[in-house]
Write an enzyme that holds these catalytic residues in place. Sequence first.
Site, PDB file in Angstrom:
ATOM      1  N   HIS A   1       0.811  -1.229   0.000  1.00  0.00           N
ATOM      2  CA  HIS A   1       0.000   0.000   0.000  1.00  0.00           C
ATOM      3  C   HIS A   1       0.844   1.279   0.000  1.00  0.00           C
ATOM      4  O   HIS A   1       0.639   2.185   0.810  1.00  0.00           O
ATOM      5  CB  HIS A   1      -0.958   0.012   1.190  1.00  0.00           C
ATOM      6  CG  HIS A   1      -2.188  -0.807   0.983  1.00  0.00           C
ATOM      7  ND1 HIS A   1      -3.075  -0.575  -0.049  1.00  0.00           N
ATOM      8  CD2 HIS A   1      -2.690  -1.857   1.676  1.00  0.00           C
ATOM      9  CE1 HIS A   1      -4.063  -1.444   0.011  1.00  0.00           C
ATOM     10  NE2 HIS A   1      -3.856  -2.245   1.046  1.00  0.00           N
TER      11      HIS A   1
ATOM     12  N   HIS B   1      -6.987  -3.549  -5.043  1.00  0.00           N
ATOM     13  CA  HIS B   1      -6.686  -2.134  -5.282  1.00  0.00           C
ATOM     14  C   HIS B   1      -6.117  -1.906  -6.677  1.00  0.00           C
ATOM     15  O   HIS B   1      -6.401  -0.865  -7.293  1.00  0.00           O
ATOM     16  CB  HIS B   1      -5.758  -1.605  -4.185  1.00  0.00           C
ATOM     17  CG  HIS B   1      -6.490  -1.308  -2.924  1.00  0.00           C
ATOM     18  ND1 HIS B   1      -6.948  -0.054  -2.593  1.00  0.00           N
ATOM     19  CD2 HIS B   1      -6.886  -2.124  -1.914  1.00  0.00           C
ATOM     20  CE1 HIS B   1      -7.574  -0.100  -1.434  1.00  0.00           C
ATOM     21  NE2 HIS B   1      -7.554  -1.353  -1.003  1.00  0.00           N
TER      22      HIS B   1
END
Length: 221
Positions: free
Chosen positions: A20, A74
Amino acid sequence: MIQRHGPNECGRDFIVGDIHGQLALLHERLNAVGFDRQRDRLFSVGDLIDRGADSLQCLSLALEPWFYAVRGNHEMLAYDALLGEERGSLKARDAWMINGGTWALESGLAEAQAMLQQALPCMPYAREISVAGKRLGIVHAEPPADWRDVVTPSQDQLWGRTRIRRGNETPVSGIDAVVVGHTIVERPLWLGNVHYIDTGAFTTGRLTLIEARTLMSRVGS
């Protein structure tokens, strides 16, 4: 849909949790284990991007010869917004932005789109590694009950949480062990032969990095 890897005959294999955009944290963890980019391999459970400011650089890792990621939800949110059938739509863009895609506004949407277009072909839905004579699978979120079914991509592989919510310890058949991310756990957790390693790097500062041989030593012969 799946890429298979033979044993690393000259170095070590590591698996890392959801990054991330936390590039500095990744470098810190790699330096701590003396990672050798000429000999060692790093496998990722996906979600290289979103929420972290260094998401563009983390996405570019997919192009490195020592780095092997599966795609996460994502990456697919970014795909839907920038490259998919709904690209440019407010619905797809908002879904991505709400889930941490705002980094792309600073990096530049054109740059994010170009990097995603290069990186995604290097990020299959699943990987399988030969480690110490055993087979280790990797998907982002949730494997199928039978590993042979992993060749057919499903939303569960990207988004699923049924196994961990139910505490299901039924082993995935057809594979010795599977490593996943997606669901944040306080510490790495085994459910049957599925190992959860997303320890929430973007909120906790804890990025799990584990050597594949160490992980497989926990798996019965």
